[in-house]
Write a protein that holds these residues in place. Structure first.
Motif, PDB file in Angstrom:
ATOM      1  N   PHE A 105      -8.889 -57.841-100.528  1.00  0.00           N
ATOM      2  CA  PHE A 105      -8.136 -57.794-101.785  1.00  0.00           C
ATOM      3  C   PHE A 105      -7.184 -56.602-101.798  1.00  0.00           C
ATOM      4  CE2 PHE A 105      -7.336 -56.516-106.140  1.00  0.00           C
ATOM      5  CZ  PHE A 105      -7.017 -57.723-106.752  1.00  0.00           C
ATOM      6  N   VAL A 106      -7.677 -55.435-101.438  1.00  0.00           N
ATOM      7  CA  VAL A 106      -6.851 -54.224-101.454  1.00  0.00           C
ATOM      8  C   VAL A 106      -5.682 -54.364-100.480  1.00  0.00           C
ATOM      9  CG1 VAL A 106      -6.814 -51.776-100.804  1.00  0.00           C
ATOM     10  CG2 VAL A 106      -8.644 -52.657-102.278  1.00  0.00           C
ATOM     11  N   LEU A 107      -5.961 -54.793 -99.267  1.00  0.00           N
ATOM     12  CA  LEU A 107      -4.906 -54.867 -98.258  1.00  0.00           C
ATOM     13  C   LEU A 107      -3.870 -55.935 -98.596  1.00  0.00           C
ATOM     14  CD1 LEU A 107      -6.990 -54.462 -94.978  1.00  0.00           C
ATOM     15  CD2 LEU A 107      -5.633 -52.729 -96.161  1.00  0.00           C
ATOM     16  N   ARG A 108      -4.307 -57.036 -99.200  1.00  0.00           N
ATOM     17  CA  ARG A 108      -3.375 -58.125 -99.503  1.00  0.00           C
ATOM     18  C   ARG A 108      -2.653 -57.899-100.828  1.00  0.00           C
ATOM     19  NH1 ARG A 108       0.118 -61.598 -97.411  1.00  0.00           N
ATOM     20  NH2 ARG A 108       0.539 -63.321 -98.844  1.00  0.00           N
ATOM     21  N   GLU A 109      -3.411 -57.642-101.891  1.00  0.00           N
ATOM     22  CA  GLU A 109      -2.833 -57.606-103.228  1.00  0.00           C
ATOM     23  C   GLU A 109      -2.134 -56.291-103.540  1.00  0.00           C
ATOM     24  OE1 GLU A 109      -2.779 -60.378-105.122  1.00  0.00           O
ATOM     25  OE2 GLU A 109      -3.727 -61.301-103.368  1.00  0.00           O
ATOM     26  N   VAL A 110      -2.614 -55.200-102.992  1.00  0.00           N
ATOM     27  CA  VAL A 110      -2.015 -53.888-103.290  1.00  0.00           C
ATOM     28  C   VAL A 110      -0.990 -53.497-102.240  1.00  0.00           C
ATOM     29  CG1 VAL A 110      -2.475 -51.451-103.748  1.00  0.00           C
ATOM     30  CG2 VAL A 110      -4.159 -53.191-104.447  1.00  0.00           C
ATOM     31  N   PHE A 111      -1.339 -53.708-100.972  1.00  0.00           N
ATOM     32  CA  PHE A 111      -0.476 -53.230 -99.893  1.00  0.00           C
ATOM     33  C   PHE A 111       0.327 -54.342 -99.229  1.00  0.00           C
ATOM     34  CE2 PHE A 111      -3.804 -50.141-100.490  1.00  0.00           C
ATOM     35  CZ  PHE A 111      -3.083 -48.962-100.572  1.00  0.00           C
ATOM     36  N   ASP A 112       0.106 -55.587 -99.647  1.00  0.00           N
ATOM     37  CA  ASP A 112       0.912 -56.732 -99.223  1.00  0.00           C
ATOM     38  C   ASP A 112       0.930 -56.904 -97.712  1.00  0.00           C
ATOM     39  OD1 ASP A 112       2.425 -58.970 -99.883  1.00  0.00           O
ATOM     40  OD2 ASP A 112       4.330 -57.903 -99.613  1.00  0.00           O
ATOM     41  N   LEU A 113      -0.198 -56.664 -97.057  1.00  0.00           N
ATOM     42  CA  LEU A 113      -0.288 -56.919 -95.625  1.00  0.00           C
ATOM     43  C   LEU A 113      -0.392 -58.421 -95.392  1.00  0.00           C
ATOM     44  CD1 LEU A 113      -0.899 -53.849 -95.635  1.00  0.00           C
ATOM     45  CD2 LEU A 113      -2.545 -54.274 -93.811  1.00  0.00           C
ATOM     46  N   ASP A 114       0.105 -58.880 -94.235  1.00  0.00           N
ATOM     47  CA  ASP A 114       0.001 -60.305 -93.944  1.00  0.00           C
ATOM     48  C   ASP A 114      -1.419 -60.629 -93.471  1.00  0.00           C
ATOM     49  OD1 ASP A 114      -0.221 -60.016 -91.048  1.00  0.00           O
ATOM     50  OD2 ASP A 114       1.928 -59.621 -91.023  1.00  0.00           O
ATOM     51  N   TYR A 115      -1.750 -61.910 -93.494  1.00  0.00           N
ATOM     52  CA  TYR A 115      -3.120 -62.320 -93.216  1.00  0.00           C
ATOM     53  C   TYR A 115      -3.541 -62.015 -91.780  1.00  0.00           C
ATOM     54  CZ  TYR A 115      -3.137 -64.689 -97.749  1.00  0.00           C
ATOM     55  OH  TYR A 115      -3.089 -64.963 -99.087  1.00  0.00           O
ATOM     56  N   ASP A 116      -2.610 -62.107 -90.850  1.00  0.00           N
ATOM     57  CA  ASP A 116      -2.946 -61.800 -89.460  1.00  0.00           C
ATOM     58  C   ASP A 116      -3.342 -60.337 -89.306  1.00  0.00           C
ATOM     59  OD1 ASP A 116      -2.460 -64.384 -88.699  1.00  0.00           O
ATOM     60  OD2 ASP A 116      -0.435 -64.005 -87.958  1.00  0.00           O
ATOM     61  N   GLU A 117      -2.594 -59.454 -89.963  1.00  0.00           N
ATOM     62  CA  GLU A 117      -2.877 -58.020 -89.875  1.00  0.00           C
ATOM     63  C   GLU A 117      -4.224 -57.701 -90.521  1.00  0.00           C
ATOM     64  OE1 GLU A 117      -0.540 -53.786 -90.776  1.00  0.00           O
ATOM     65  OE2 GLU A 117       0.400 -55.716 -91.234  1.00  0.00           O
ATOM     66  N   ILE A 118      -4.499 -58.332 -91.668  1.00  0.00           N
ATOM     67  CA  ILE A 118      -5.783 -58.113 -92.342  1.00  0.00           C
ATOM     68  C   ILE A 118      -6.923 -58.644 -91.487  1.00  0.00           C
ATOM     69  CG2 ILE A 118      -7.157 -58.636 -94.392  1.00  0.00           C
ATOM     70  CD1 ILE A 118      -4.498 -58.911 -95.931  1.00  0.00           C
ATOM     71  N   ALA A 119      -6.684 -59.802 -90.844  1.00  0.00           N
ATOM     72  CA  ALA A 119      -7.716 -60.396 -89.991  1.00  0.00           C
ATOM     73  C   ALA A 119      -8.122 -59.433 -88.875  1.00  0.00           C
ATOM     74  CB  ALA A 119      -7.211 -61.715 -89.402  1.00  0.00           C
ATOM     75  N   ASP A 120      -7.148 -58.771 -88.262  1.00  0.00           N
ATOM     76  CA  ASP A 120      -7.453 -57.778 -87.230  1.00  0.00           C
ATOM     77  C   ASP A 120      -8.274 -56.631 -87.794  1.00  0.00           C
ATOM     78  OD1 ASP A 120      -6.145 -59.140 -85.237  1.00  0.00           O
ATOM     79  OD2 ASP A 120      -4.257 -58.044 -85.460  1.00  0.00           O
ATOM     80  N   ALA A 121      -7.971 -56.232 -89.040  1.00  0.00           N
ATOM     81  CA  ALA A 121      -8.632 -55.074 -89.633  1.00  0.00           C
ATOM     82  C   ALA A 121     -10.082 -55.354 -90.009  1.00  0.00           C
ATOM     83  CB  ALA A 121      -7.859 -54.595 -90.870  1.00  0.00           C
ATOM     84  N   VAL A 122     -10.378 -56.602 -90.414  1.00  0.00           N
ATOM     85  CA  VAL A 122     -11.733 -56.917 -90.890  1.00  0.00           C
ATOM     86  C   VAL A 122     -12.517 -57.807 -89.925  1.00  0.00           C
ATOM     87  CG1 VAL A 122     -11.052 -56.632 -93.303  1.00  0.00           C
ATOM     88  CG2 VAL A 122     -10.974 -58.914 -92.272  1.00  0.00           C
ATOM     89  N   ASP A 123     -11.954 -58.040 -88.742  1.00  0.00           N
ATOM     90  CA  ASP A 123     -12.629 -58.841 -87.715  1.00  0.00           C
ATOM     91  C   ASP A 123     -12.969 -60.249 -88.200  1.00  0.00           C
ATOM     92  OD1 ASP A 123     -12.586 -56.930 -85.652  1.00  0.00           O
ATOM     93  OD2 ASP A 123     -14.329 -55.908 -86.499  1.00  0.00           O
ATOM     94  N   LYS A 124     -11.976 -60.887 -88.832  1.00  0.00           N
ATOM     95  CA  LYS A 124     -12.117 -62.268 -89.267  1.00  0.00           C
ATOM     96  C   LYS A 124     -10.905 -63.052 -88.774  1.00  0.00           C
ATOM     97  CE  LYS A 124     -15.736 -61.520 -92.037  1.00  0.00           C
ATOM     98  NZ  LYS A 124     -17.074 -62.116 -91.817  1.00  0.00           N
ATOM     99  N   THR A 125     -10.985 -64.379 -88.832  1.00  0.00           N
ATOM    100  CA  THR A 125      -9.817 -65.184 -88.504  1.00  0.00           C
ATOM    101  C   THR A 125      -8.861 -65.180 -89.695  1.00  0.00           C
ATOM    102  OG1 THR A 125     -10.747 -67.242 -89.390  1.00  0.00           O
ATOM    103  CG2 THR A 125     -11.254 -66.689 -87.086  1.00  0.00           C
ATOM    104  N   PRO A 126      -7.575 -65.410 -89.458  1.00  0.00           N
ATOM    105  CA  PRO A 126      -6.639 -65.493 -90.584  1.00  0.00           C
ATOM    106  C   PRO A 126      -7.055 -66.540 -91.611  1.00  0.00           C
ATOM    107  CG  PRO A 126      -5.430 -65.265 -88.537  1.00  0.00           C
ATOM    108  CD  PRO A 126      -6.871 -65.454 -88.158  1.00  0.00           C
ATOM    109  N   ALA A 127      -7.598 -67.678 -91.146  1.00  0.00           N
ATOM    110  CA  ALA A 127      -8.034 -68.724 -92.084  1.00  0.00           C
ATOM    111  C   ALA A 127      -9.172 -68.217 -92.966  1.00  0.00           C
ATOM    112  CB  ALA A 127      -8.476 -69.965 -91.313  1.00  0.00           C
ATOM    113  N   ALA A 128     -10.113 -67.487 -92.361  1.00  0.00           N
ATOM    114  CA  ALA A 128     -11.222 -66.931 -93.142  1.00  0.00           C
ATOM    115  C   ALA A 128     -10.717 -65.902 -94.139  1.00  0.00           C
ATOM    116  CB  ALA A 128     -12.256 -66.307 -92.208  1.00  0.00           C
ATOM    117  N   VAL A 129      -9.737 -65.103 -93.718  1.00  0.00           N
ATOM    118  CA  VAL A 129      -9.175 -64.087 -94.608  1.00  0.00           C
ATOM    119  C   VAL A 129      -8.503 -64.735 -95.815  1.00  0.00           C
ATOM    120  CG1 VAL A 129      -7.343 -62.340 -94.813  1.00  0.00           C
ATOM    121  CG2 VAL A 129      -8.942 -62.269 -92.890  1.00  0.00           C
ATOM    122  N   ARG A 130      -7.817 -65.845 -95.591  1.00  0.00           N
ATOM    123  CA  ARG A 130      -7.191 -66.552 -96.718  1.00  0.00           C
ATOM    124  C   ARG A 130      -8.244 -67.006 -97.730  1.00  0.00           C
ATOM    125  NH1 ARG A 130      -1.866 -68.295 -96.179  1.00  0.00           N
ATOM    126  NH2 ARG A 130      -0.920 -67.824 -94.156  1.00  0.00           N
TER     127      ARG A 130
END
Length: 296
Positions: free
Chosen positions: A125-150
């Motif tokens: 939530f913080v990375l997407r909604e506050v910092f507007d990171l894309d899903y691929d970048e967030i996926a790398d940060a939290v060790d999830k797939t982009p689909a799971a991050v969505r």
């Protein structure tokens, strides 16, 4: 030519405020955010920069992972905390208030909502909604797939929407409420403040078992009014009060014998006070002495 060590230092310093803000929004604790930054630095200096395509993204990934590990430790610590737990208040620069989304994201009310999220949900939530990171970048940060991050982002947004304050805080309304508080403390006449309480107002006091504070949330205008009517005149006799920008919004800092004793932050909705947050735990008041720079 810059040496590798110099390049690592320059990059870290350039993004330090961003990294601190991410860690603070994930943890609600400036002290723990600083520890995360130290851990991030120790890992960063061991990285071969020639292999890093996006240094900012790499640093964000380290900071997020370190924050997630610490967030799980904090959860165990909070379980044994004495009384309500409130985020560590920050004295913030005026430019934080000018960034409405950033100010809202670090407000006491929003940080308490973020506390209700699971660690990974909070990070996403913080990375997407506050910092507007894309899903691929967030996926790398939290060790999830982009689909799971969505999916996690969708779930977290719904969770926050159901619990977040009803409306965005108006700095003008917050300033008016803080001024009413200030007058009540200085004059002992609390009626003007009581008239501003919403019917469902909630008072939270954080003494951490070190300073006296309410051990349970106090809810409802009548109960909160009784507390304020009994305590504010005494506070006015014993303490001095000064306005300050705390977590992006107007608040009050109370001093006893010149030392910071309490920070009082408010949440205002449609001109009425819906949340009162009183932080007295001295371990959480060290960041009030000087401004903290937040950035996204």
């Amino acid at each position: 030519m810059s040496q590798p060590g110099n390049a690592a230092t320059e990059t870290f310093v350039a993004h330090r405020n961003l990294l601190f803000t991410i860690a603070y929004e994930m943890l609600g604790s400036a002290a723990d955010a600083e520890d995360v930054l130290q851990e991030t630095w120790m890992k960063w200096v061991g990285v071969d920069l020639s292999t890093v395509q996006d240094r900012r993204a790499y640093l964000v990934r380290i900071t997020t992972r370190q924050s997630l590990m610490r967030l799980r430790t904090l959860g165990r610590r909070k379980a044994s905390y004495v009384g309500p737990w409130l985020p560590e208040p920050l004295l913030t620069a005026p430019d934080v208030a000018e960034d409405v989304e950033l100010a809202d994201s670090v407000s006491m009310a929003m940080l308490l909502v973020l506390e209700t999220l699971a660690p990974t949900e909070r990070a996403v939530f913080v990375l997407r909604e506050v910092f507007d990171l894309d899903y691929d970048e967030i996926a790398d940060a939290v060790d999830k797939t982009p689909a799971a991050v969505r999916q996690i982002a969708h779930r977290a947004r719904g969770h926050v929407a159901a619990r977040r304050p009803r409306g965005s805080v108006s700095p003008t309304d917050a300033r008016d409420a803080v001024e009413a508080f200030h007058r009540a403390i200085e004059t002992g006449d609390v009626q003007g403040l009581l008239d501003r309480l919403a019917p469902d107002v909630v008072f939270l006091g954080d003494g951490g078992g070190i300073k006296q504070a309410a051990l349970q949330p106090i809810t409802g205008a009548d109960a909160v009014a009784a507390l304020l009517a009994a305590s504010l005149p005494r506070i006015g006799r014993e303490m001095s009060a000064e306005p300050a920008a705390i977590n992006g919004f107007p608040a009050l800092v109370l001093r006893l014998d010149g030392e910071i004793d309490t920070v009082i932050a408010v949440h205002v909705d449609n001109g009425l006070i819906t949340g009162l947050y009183s932080v007295r735990n001295p371990e959480k008041l060290s960041r009030i002495a000087q401004e903290t720079i937040l950035h996204r």
